[in-house]
Enzyme design. Structure first.
Site, PDB file in Angstrom:
ATOM      1  N   GLU A  38       0.829  -1.204   0.000  1.00  0.00           N
ATOM      2  CA  GLU A  38       0.000   0.000   0.000  1.00  0.00           C
ATOM      3  C   GLU A  38       0.874   1.270   0.000  1.00  0.00           C
ATOM      4  O   GLU A  38       1.812   1.383   0.798  1.00  0.00           O
ATOM      5  CB  GLU A  38      -0.914  -0.040   1.247  1.00  0.00           C
ATOM      6  N   THR A  80      -6.333   1.134  -5.334  1.00  0.00           N
ATOM      7  CA  THR A  80      -5.657  -0.089  -4.878  1.00  0.00           C
ATOM      8  C   THR A  80      -6.179  -1.326  -5.599  1.00  0.00           C
ATOM      9  O   THR A  80      -5.413  -2.202  -6.011  1.00  0.00           O
ATOM     10  CB  THR A  80      -5.874  -0.277  -3.355  1.00  0.00           C
ATOM     11  N   HIS A 195      -1.207   3.456   4.939  1.00  0.00           N
ATOM     12  CA  HIS A 195      -2.309   4.112   4.212  1.00  0.00           C
ATOM     13  C   HIS A 195      -2.479   5.534   4.736  1.00  0.00           C
ATOM     14  O   HIS A 195      -2.228   5.792   5.910  1.00  0.00           O
ATOM     15  CB  HIS A 195      -3.611   3.309   4.414  1.00  0.00           C
ATOM     16  N   ASP A 255       1.476  -0.181  -4.872  1.00  0.00           N
ATOM     17  CA  ASP A 255       0.210  -0.125  -5.631  1.00  0.00           C
ATOM     18  C   ASP A 255      -0.021   1.237  -6.296  1.00  0.00           C
ATOM     19  O   ASP A 255      -0.468   1.321  -7.430  1.00  0.00           O
ATOM     20  CB  ASP A 255      -0.994  -0.528  -4.764  1.00  0.00           C
TER      21      ASP A 255
HETATM   22  C1  GP9 Z   1      -8.733  -0.705   1.029  1.00  0.00           C
HETATM   23  C2  GP9 Z   1      -7.265  -0.653   0.809  1.00  0.00           C
HETATM   24  C3  GP9 Z   1      -6.796   0.697   0.384  1.00  0.00           C
HETATM   25  O1  GP9 Z   1      -9.319  -1.864   0.669  1.00  0.00           O
HETATM   26  O2  GP9 Z   1      -6.874  -1.682  -0.020  1.00  0.00           O
HETATM   27  O3  GP9 Z   1      -7.404   1.160  -0.754  1.00  0.00           O
HETATM   28  P1  GP9 Z   1      -7.097   2.623  -1.332  1.00  0.00           P
HETATM   29  O4  GP9 Z   1      -7.849   3.582  -0.457  1.00  0.00           O
HETATM   30  O5  GP9 Z   1      -5.612   2.849  -1.252  1.00  0.00           O
HETATM   31  O6  GP9 Z   1      -7.592   2.565  -2.743  1.00  0.00           O
END
Ligand code: GP9
Length: 408
Positions: A38, A80, A195, A255
């Site tokens: 992430e 993501t 995140h 990602d």
């Molecule tokens: C949520 C996580 C993050 O399922 O995989 O998603 P994002 O907000 O980065 O698209």
């Protein structure tokens, strides 16, 4: 009929290329663990702040892996989830709301489906609710036999940090699950702790940042990246202890970008990185071959859709596949094409970059010669542009008409 034949030869030509890799089939039957990290950008890799490495464990891993530093994201609206889709399917993410939301029930020729046919057990892991990004509906057609999420009976939500179960806990739990899994296995992990807004609890802040980083987005991001790095280090140790490391192809890639364009000035001021669009789109890709002890840096321009063909080449998979990406260990003109609305038809390549204009007219775009870093005659970009245009059209047609498994 002629059109179908043309398409078949277009994709089989691409696949024949995989056999030219010096590693083709060398790791047949090995386990595969892919970590989609992430928000992991390339710029923290190898970066030191006050003499301290932000990613010491990833740096060590790179030192004994194949590393592709010029890899670029290809997300669409599905963020993501589109990164997952592109890397596992080698298709463009052409859907207004993200592919997992728009076409969850299509039939796919994804990495997990391909490996299932080779006798692998397949699973995906994400430490949040199963319906996030519609994964619970999308994953079965993506070929994952098991989906380890927050409410799965084998998963314990013992440590929640930010958006879900902490990466450390998820990696720990998965390593234990692998020992019981039917071999060989493919496990795809979507990490989560790094995140937005990247603010880590005090006891998870492992980086000694100077005072000037306090309360800044950049400081939070580096701290959170350091946490991810720490957990990857522990995970690798665990895999070694469990005798899994030497039987596993281990892949880590980012990602999408972490900091936002609005953080550009702050990043420049604090760590001297010019966070321009190319830097934002730049994500690391690390592929560790089983038994590999020496690192190899491959500067080729790469994209997330190259991950699937690179893995099928390592495994020597000889099924008929549709992959728009290229196997990275084979000599070719490196390429990363974009499909997201605001950058659609833009691309980076080894020789030229093309920045599409918003009016969609080819000649209004900018063609940049990567040798001189200067704008050049637009015609130099035409061939790659035409190919990208055609590939995006094809990807869209396949998705809209559920044709991916019907071509052969
Ligand atoms: C949520 C996580 C993050 O399922 O995989 O998603 P994002 O907000 O980065 O698209």
């Amino acid at each position: 009929k002629k059109q179908i034949q043309e398409l078949q030869s277009y994709f089989s030509e691409n696949q024949e290329l995989q056999k030219e890799s010096p590693y083709y089939g060398k790791f047949k039957g090995k386990n595969v663990i892919v970590i989609q990290a992430e928000s992991l950008n390339t710029f923290p890799i190898g970066l030191k702040v006050n003499g301290e490495e932000v990613t010491p464990n990833l740096n060590d891993l790179i030192g004994e892996s194949h590393y592709y530093p010029n890899t670029y994201l290809q997300i669409g609206r599905g963020n993501t989830s589109d990164a997952e889709f592109v890397s596992n399917n080698s298709l463009y993410p052409m859907a207004p709301k993200g592919v997992y939301n728009a076409y969850p029930f299509n039939e796919y020729m994804s990495l997990a489906n391909v490996l299932k046919r080779e006798g692998y057990s397949t699973s995906a892991t994400h430490g949040n609710n199963p319906d996030f990004w519609n994964r619970h509906q999308a994953y079965p057609e993506q070929g994952y036999q098991t989906f380890y999420h927050k409410n799965h009976p084998k998963i314990t939500a013992d440590e929640i940090v930010g958006l879900g179960i902490s990466d450390e806990s998820i990696f720990n739990q998965m390593a234990e699950i692998y020992t019981e899994d039917k071999k060989p296995f493919y496990n795809f992990i979507v990490s989560l702790t790094n995140h937005r807004p990247f603010v880590m609890p005090k006891d998870h802040q492992y980086l000694n940042l100077p005072k000037r980083f306090e309360g800044t987005n950049t400081g939070h991001y580096l701290q959170s990246t350091k946490y991810f790095d720490e957990t990857i280090g522990l995970f690798i140790e665990d895999l070694k202890r469990k005798n899994l490391w030497d039987d596993t192809i281990f892949v880590v890639y980012g990602d999408h970008y972490g900091p936002l364009p609005m953080d550009k000035d702050e990043i420049n001021k604090l760590i001297g990185v010019d966070f321009n669009e190319k830097e934002q789109f730049n994500i690391p890709l690390i592929i560790h071959h089983p038994g590999q002890t020496e690192g190899a840096v491959n500067e080729v321009t790469a994209s997330q859709m190259d991950i699937f063909p690179t893995i099928t080449s390592l495994l020597g998979i000889d099924q008929k596949l549709i992959q728009f990406g290229k196997p990275l260990d084979v000599d070719h003109e490196g390429f990363a094409g974009f499909a997201y609305e605001t950058t659609r038809y833009s691309f980076y390549s080894d020789s030229y970059d093309y920045i599409a204009s918003h009016d969609g007219v080819f000649s209004s775009g900018k063609c940049i010669d990567n040798k001189t870093k200067k704008q050049t005659d637009i015609e130099a970009c035409r061939e790659n542009y035409n190919k990208l245009y055609k590939d995006i059209e094809l990807s869209t047609m396949f998705l809209e008409n559920d044709l991916i498994t019907k071509l052969y």
